[in-house]
Design an enzyme around this catalytic site. Sequence first.
Site, PDB file in Angstrom:
ATOM      1  N   PHE A  78       0.802  -1.231   0.000  1.00 52.84           N
ATOM      2  CA  PHE A  78       0.000   0.000   0.000  1.00 52.84           C
ATOM      3  C   PHE A  78       0.834   1.280   0.000  1.00 52.84           C
ATOM      4  CE2 PHE A  78      -2.994  -3.102   1.903  1.00 52.84           C
ATOM      5  CZ  PHE A  78      -4.015  -2.996   0.975  1.00 52.84           C
ATOM      6  N   HIS A 187     -11.740  -4.800   1.151  1.00 52.59           N
ATOM      7  CA  HIS A 187     -10.500  -4.151   0.711  1.00 52.59           C
ATOM      8  C   HIS A 187     -10.720  -2.646   0.597  1.00 52.59           C
ATOM      9  CE1 HIS A 187      -7.102  -3.243  -2.015  1.00 52.59           C
ATOM     10  NE2 HIS A 187      -6.554  -4.324  -1.502  1.00 52.59           N
TER      11      HIS A 187
END
Length: 220
Positions: A78, A187
């Site tokens: 990320f 998610h």
Amino acid sequence: MNVRIEPSWGQQLAEEFGKPYFAELTQFVRQEYATGTCYPPGRLIFNAFDTTPFHQVRVVILGQDPYHGPGQAHGLCFSVNDGVPFPPSLRNIFKEIESETGAPVPQSGNLTRWAQQGVFLLNTCLTVREHQAFSHSGRGWETFTDAAIDALNRGRNHLVFMLWGAPAGRKAALIDRTRHLVLQSAHPSPLSAMRGFMGNGHFLKCNEYLTQHGQKPIVW
């Protein structure tokens, strides 16, 4: 096989490096990097391990595969390099943190600051071909990262595992919930964030658990 990885992780994963699947994986990755553009840079493939040694891990956040655009991926899930615009998932992560804690959205999407506090930012697959998501999946990385999670599950206590989305959620079967906290949700991708990621409270729940077990909270 001699793998350049942080020593404590090298000890934990030594058996994996000697298995046939890892030799095949290594050959495949070398060929991919030699013949095309892949991410992250080769020296950063094991960055998550190198930045957060085994005995310093307190939280595990599991991604899928690295960002596949130029200049983005640097081996932490990320996370993007300084100065790179936030990808949509990271933007939603920061929005959720702001909602939970009041902390303003940071200027940089580089999450090394989390990794240095013990947040193990692991992708399920550690490499990817440029502009081709999941292009290195099914080649052995999943087996390797399963081994890393299994090592943490067996060798440590009171860790927090933050599993977002179905692929990460499947790793929950590897974790002993009597010894660790498992937090699961949708998610943070825009395609699914509003179906359970936004408002999941994971960042506060994580810090509450750490505090309950005598550890410092993460500065998100």
